[in-house]
Design an enzyme around this catalytic site. Sequence first.
Site, PDB file in Angstrom:
ATOM      1  N   CYS A 135       0.839  -1.193   0.000  1.00 38.06           N
ATOM      2  CA  CYS A 135       0.000   0.000   0.000  1.00 38.06           C
ATOM      3  C   CYS A 135       0.877   1.248   0.000  1.00 38.06           C
ATOM      4  O   CYS A 135       2.092   1.183   0.218  1.00 38.06           O
ATOM      5  CB  CYS A 135      -0.939   0.010   1.206  1.00 38.06           C
ATOM      6  SG  CYS A 135      -0.069   0.150   2.790  1.00 38.06           S
TER       7      CYS A 135
ATOM      8  N   CYS B 106       3.016   1.978   3.133  1.00 34.50           N
ATOM      9  CA  CYS B 106       4.325   1.306   3.193  1.00 34.50           C
ATOM     10  C   CYS B 106       5.360   2.107   2.413  1.00 34.50           C
ATOM     11  O   CYS B 106       6.482   2.320   2.881  1.00 34.50           O
ATOM     12  CB  CYS B 106       4.226  -0.101   2.616  1.00 34.50           C
ATOM     13  SG  CYS B 106       3.071  -1.201   3.447  1.00 34.50           S
TER      14      CYS B 106
ATOM     15  N   ASP C 236       8.668  24.843 -32.785  1.00 35.50           N
ATOM     16  CA  ASP C 236       9.817  25.332 -33.528  1.00 35.50           C
ATOM     17  C   ASP C 236       9.671  24.784 -34.951  1.00 35.50           C
ATOM     18  O   ASP C 236       8.984  23.784 -35.160  1.00 35.50           O
ATOM     19  CB  ASP C 236      11.104  24.829 -32.885  1.00 35.50           C
ATOM     20  CG  ASP C 236      12.324  25.144 -33.718  1.00 35.50           C
ATOM     21  OD1 ASP C 236      12.505  26.309 -34.078  1.00 35.50           O
ATOM     22  OD2 ASP C 236      13.095  24.203 -34.024  1.00 35.50           O
TER      23      ASP C 236
ATOM     24  N   ASP D 170      13.601  21.141 -30.878  1.00 33.19           N
ATOM     25  CA  ASP D 170      14.658  20.137 -30.917  1.00 33.19           C
ATOM     26  C   ASP D 170      16.074  20.679 -30.815  1.00 33.19           C
ATOM     27  O   ASP D 170      17.015  19.914 -30.670  1.00 33.19           O
ATOM     28  CB  ASP D 170      14.561  19.326 -32.217  1.00 33.19           C
ATOM     29  CG  ASP D 170      15.116  20.091 -33.413  1.00 33.19           C
ATOM     30  OD1 ASP D 170      14.884  21.313 -33.492  1.00 33.19           O
ATOM     31  OD2 ASP D 170      15.779  19.461 -34.255  1.00 33.19           O
TER      32      ASP D 170
ATOM     33  N   ASP E  80      16.343  25.961 -28.521  1.00 26.79           N
ATOM     34  CA  ASP E  80      14.993  25.722 -27.999  1.00 26.79           C
ATOM     35  C   ASP E  80      15.003  25.337 -26.522  1.00 26.79           C
ATOM     36  O   ASP E  80      13.948  25.308 -25.891  1.00 26.79           O
ATOM     37  CB  ASP E  80      14.309  24.590 -28.790  1.00 26.79           C
ATOM     38  CG  ASP E  80      14.054  24.972 -30.237  1.00 26.79           C
ATOM     39  OD1 ASP E  80      13.693  26.141 -30.481  1.00 26.79           O
ATOM     40  OD2 ASP E  80      14.232  24.115 -31.118  1.00 26.79           O
TER      41      ASP E  80
END
Length: 710
Positions: free
Chosen positions: A10, A13, A419, A603, A607
Amino acid sequence: MDFVVDGIHCAACAARIERAFASEPDMALARVNLTEKRLTVEWKDARRVAPPQVLARLEALGFTGYPFRVAEREASEKAEEQRLLRALGVAGFAMMNIMLLSVSVWSGNETGLSREARDFFHWISALIALPTAAYSGRPFFDSAIRSLKARAVNMDVPISLGILLALGISVWETLQSGEHAYFDGAVMLIFFLLIGRVLDQMMMRRTRAVASNLAALRAETVTRILPDGVLKEVAAATVEPGQLVLVRPGERIGVDGLIERGTSDIDQSLVTGETAHQAVQPGMDVHAGTMNLSGTLEIRVRHAASSTILARIEALLAHATEKRAGYVRLADRAARAYAPVVHTAAALTFIGWVLWGLSWQSALLISVTVLIITCPCALGLAIPAVQVVASGAMFRRSILLHAGDALERLAEVDTVVFDKTGTLTLPEPVIANRKQIPDRLLTIAGRLALSSRHPLAVAIAKAGGADNPFRDVRETPGQGLEAEDARVKIRLGSSAFCGAEAEAKAVSEAYPEASLIAMRCGTDVAVFAIRQPLRADARTTIEALKGLGLSVEILSGDREIPVASVAKALGIDHWQASVEPGGKVARLEELRQQGRKVLMVGDGINDAPALAAAHVSISPVSATDLAQAQADLLVMGASLGPVADAIRIARKARRLMTQNLWLAVIYNAVAVPIAIAGLATPFVAAIAMSGSSLIVTMNAMRARFGGESP
């Protein structure tokens, strides 16, 4: 380092482990992935790395851990699943037999069953139930004991307490020759709890299928070519950059590298997203995880072990599911409050019913029901299960999550900023007027272009298939290259350098968005129009984004004419050209102040500031390392379609997270009053508790099919 931790069931824990390691002075970070039962720890000083220290700390907390290895984890989980199934089988068989005896007692109480006969049936039931509980209840008892030894309380403590109380009451009633014993209810309780635990285990393994599939793609060994030509099979983790490896047909490539010898066809759908096989030859890059199909290859290693693209993909997936999103933190806080609240509620229920006049046995049975029915399993699984399944769905669509909360932020976006260069267009330039260039001139231009590293020259060399450069090439800075072949002067460069102004003007009018390179070979003249073509699905992607109700803009550092041409081709009304990195950040800040949630897609190095400043960001896998580091998501291959897919999946994941949280809250809001009112029995509580966990997990599985529009 990564460790598998047994005994985590859970969010309470997981939170306890993280708090314990956060207090360690040498630890920089500790994260628990509840779905994978994996602990990731980071040290402040690499020289102080001490795995035994981590394992000892886990043991002190009541958990068993070991270094994470996929094969060992799978073996451990398979053994655990078999143990649970055996316990389930024993509990089911015992439950059926005890129920037969209980039916006799129930009917006998109405028809006048003798006291001796009733006691006899109760003792037989006890002889079946007590050994069954000792064996089939061990998964809960062992976990509870470890937790109590560590002076903590996990979800198995109240479950174990409920089982033992139900058995204790039954033994007391049997010793007192009482009419009612609850051996059937106690064994039923174990049976239905085990059903939930087994199904949880199976569902967890299913959600981890993507990571397991990635591990299967990794080559554990490679064949190294030693300097004397001898072949030696070595572990892939020991290979270093610069070494030479041999890959035979049918083998997986275990390194990232450059082909030095051999030709073949490879399946690299993992990296590019393309299912078509690609022909490769010397000078081409290949990546770990791809399959060599036909020929033998000799590859010069560039990256190996954890530096390969496959290893980075695995790390990104793990990193994304380990990070704490906002919804996860909310669920964790609620789960941490579980233990004190549920024990207080059970105690008050017992006291209240006794004061109301109910017998202590009946009041205790109602308290047991409260202990069992109030479970944080559903709350703990509500968000992590969606995260893992959504991450897998994105991976199948060639999207890698780089941040744990990226799903939430991506679901909120209303504006997408692209871009141009390398994002809306392909990163490698091509010759737009190739059909108008004679093959002979292209071949000559390609040979001369080999002497330059300028991107436009590289495009010409590639298009001409050149591999034999001219000798004695002279370069005029800012103008171009010059060489002689059979006493014929050859030039490649600007139109003025090549005396091709008139020809360049005509080509410029036909291709206004392209960059021009002229060539003169004696009296022959050619002008190359070089541009980066649009990605094949750029227009359909923009249309899909608009269909999702998003505004789309272009921010580019390129010249106005190329940017305007791309914007017109894609139907984008808002665009800016010649924008410096600071200008991109300023525009994103302007949109933020307008209340917009912006997705930035870029990319290049220029950028990176914009990617970091945006609400959420995406980069192609071909992006620079700096851009990838700033991006929240990465897209593999040449397609832009995954950008729209990512938004659809994120929106659906957010809905599923919200639904799961409400399901968990509603379950407790309805179930707890019913249990306190005495309207449920312990085994009904077990069914309800297991059912709530399964409902949220199965609802999370819907994120696998995330392609629909919201």
